[in-house]
Write an enzyme that holds these catalytic residues in place. Structure first.
Site, short mmCIF file in Angstrom:
data_model
loop_
_atom_site.label_atom_id
_atom_site.label_comp_id
_atom_site.label_asym_id
_atom_site.label_seq_id
_atom_site.Cartn_x
_atom_site.Cartn_y
_atom_site.Cartn_z
N GLY A 127 -21.68 89.65 45.09
CA GLY A 127 -21.20 90.56 46.13
C GLY A 127 -21.12 91.98 45.61
O GLY A 127 -20.02 92.49 45.34
N TYR A 128 -22.27 92.62 45.45
CA TYR A 128 -22.32 94.00 44.98
C TYR A 128 -22.71 94.95 46.11
O TYR A 128 -21.93 95.79 46.54
CB TYR A 128 -23.33 94.12 43.82
N THR A 161 -28.23 87.22 48.06
CA THR A 161 -29.30 86.24 47.89
C THR A 161 -28.74 84.82 47.81
O THR A 161 -27.84 84.53 47.01
CB THR A 161 -30.09 86.54 46.60
N GLU A 244 -28.64 91.43 34.47
CA GLU A 244 -29.45 91.27 35.68
C GLU A 244 -30.81 91.95 35.52
O GLU A 244 -31.85 91.39 35.86
CB GLU A 244 -28.72 91.84 36.89
#
Length: 399
Positions: A127-128, A161, A244
């Protein structure tokens, strides 16, 4: 730079290969190799298989239940999994949030959350991003207001995603509006079954449901789910983003897809086209260059030197390369790649069976080609857009 593998590293690679031959289901490997849609059961089944071996958290130290592999061993594991046609490990749990919990979480948080990630039983989401807060994460607006022993969370996350499968989500939330924007962000772990959370699908160009919007309406989150200190979340976010962006490069998948591209070109009669073969050669040169960059970092780490901080550069080159090889695969598949049919991504679909055989000579590899091409248009945007990454690199190198 000595890129030669030691005898111990060669033996380690053989061990990984042998285990994959024994435990990777051929049907699953076939789906991966042909670019077909993987279900939640496919992803999580493979995660559980790895977890039973202790390899789902393959980058973890032994203190947290990992194998304690060094950088070269981790690279060899990733390479052999990709070449064998194993599904890519969904990174949000084992690769992204787990290192944050290890580095900044309490002992109680580590004992509570890490075992479920390692076993593959608990699915994590990220949740960015928010509307208007993508590469500029410091501008996030989702609020978390503390009331006693709980935070009350309100706001929206987007581009989440595979969020439709999520059990938990790690979120950047705003807990203060004072000072610099980065100074008022906190890092919260939120149970996605909490009242007030709703997940809305975003259907993409190829008809797939991969990303989502997640809404928080007065969601209560226990204070014990705060990682580290309140308003220090930006530090933890940067720690995670380094993992990431390195993961996005995915040079090993690029090597596998390059071979797939060659096979499709030969099957479609394009291998004898010098111009198209030149494009494949240029793509292969870029794959080798990206691999050399990764190996350069590994070599530095193996010799005890300070490795280069190249996460942003790996992200730029890896994401652009993904776009290039999926474009070439689509072009190689030709007209059969054109129909964006939802069912075309399902296992077993054959192009020559569609429209009563109107697409004569179709093959399974053609079905997902357009969808893969459209999907990878996003790679230069997510994880911090490549334009922003280039600015960061310029500031680092040039001042």
């Amino acid at each position: 730079m000595d890129l030669k593998l030691t005898d111990a590293e060669l033996a380690f690679r053989d061990e990984i290969r042998s285990w994959l031959r024994a435990h990777l289901p051929p049907a699953l490997s076939s789906k991966v190799r042909q670019g077909q849609r993987l279900t939640k059961a496919d992803h999580q089944g493979w995660a559980r298989t790895l977890g039973a071996k202790g390899w789902h958290g393959y980058g973890w130290p032994p203190a947290f239940g990992g194998p304690g592999w060094n950088a070269v061993q981790k690279h060899l594991f990733e390479e052999e999994c990709a070449l064998a046609g194993a599904p890519r490990i969904v990174p949000f749990g084992p690769v992204m949030v787990a290192p944050v919990i290890m580095a900044f979480g309490t002992a109680e948080q580590q004992q509570r959350f890490l075992p479920g990630i390692q076993s593959g039983e608990v699915w994590w989401s990220q949740g960015y991003s928010e509307p208007g807060s993508g590469s500029d994460l410091a501008s996030v607006k989702t609020r978390a207001v503390r009331q006693g022993d709980r935070y009350i969370v309100n706001g929206q996350k987007t581009w989440t995603t595979l969020g439709q499968y999520g059990d938990w989500i790690f979120c950047l939330v705003r807990t203060s509006t004072e000072g610099k924007p980065q100074a008022g962000i906190s890092f919260l772990l939120i149970d996605m079954k909490s009242p007030g959370i709703s997940v809305r699908p975003i259907i993409m160009l190829d008809g797939e449901h991969e990303v989502n919007e997640v809404f928080f309406d007065n969601v209560e989150v226990p204070v014990e789910n705060l990682i580290g200190e309140e308003n220090k979340g930006w530090t933890y976010a940067k720690h995670l983003l380094a993992h990431e962006r390195t993961n996005i490069a995915d040079v090993n998948r690029a090597k596998r897809e390059l071979e797939r591209l060659k096979q499709i070109a030969k099957a479609e009669g394009l291998w004898d086209d010098a111009r198209f073969r030149d494009q494949i050669a240029l793509c292969e040169v870029d794959v080798v260059a990206l691999e050399m960059m990764v190996l350069r970092v590994l070599c530095a780490e193996r010799s005890g030197k300070q490795s280069l901080d190249v996460a942003g550069l790996l992200k730029i080159r890896g994401s652009e390369l993904q776009q290039r090889y999926t474009e070439l695969i689509m072009l190689a598949a030709g007209p059969l790649a054109l129909p964006a049919i939802h069912e075309a991504m399902e296992a077993g679909w054959q192009g020559d069976q569609w429209l009563g055989g109107a697409w004569i000579g179709g093959a399974a590899y053609a079905a997902p080609a357009l969808g893969s091409y459209l999907n990878t248009r996003k790679t230069t945007i997510y994880g911090g857009s490549n334009e922003v990454q280039r600015n960061i690199l310029a500031q680092t190198l040039l001042g």
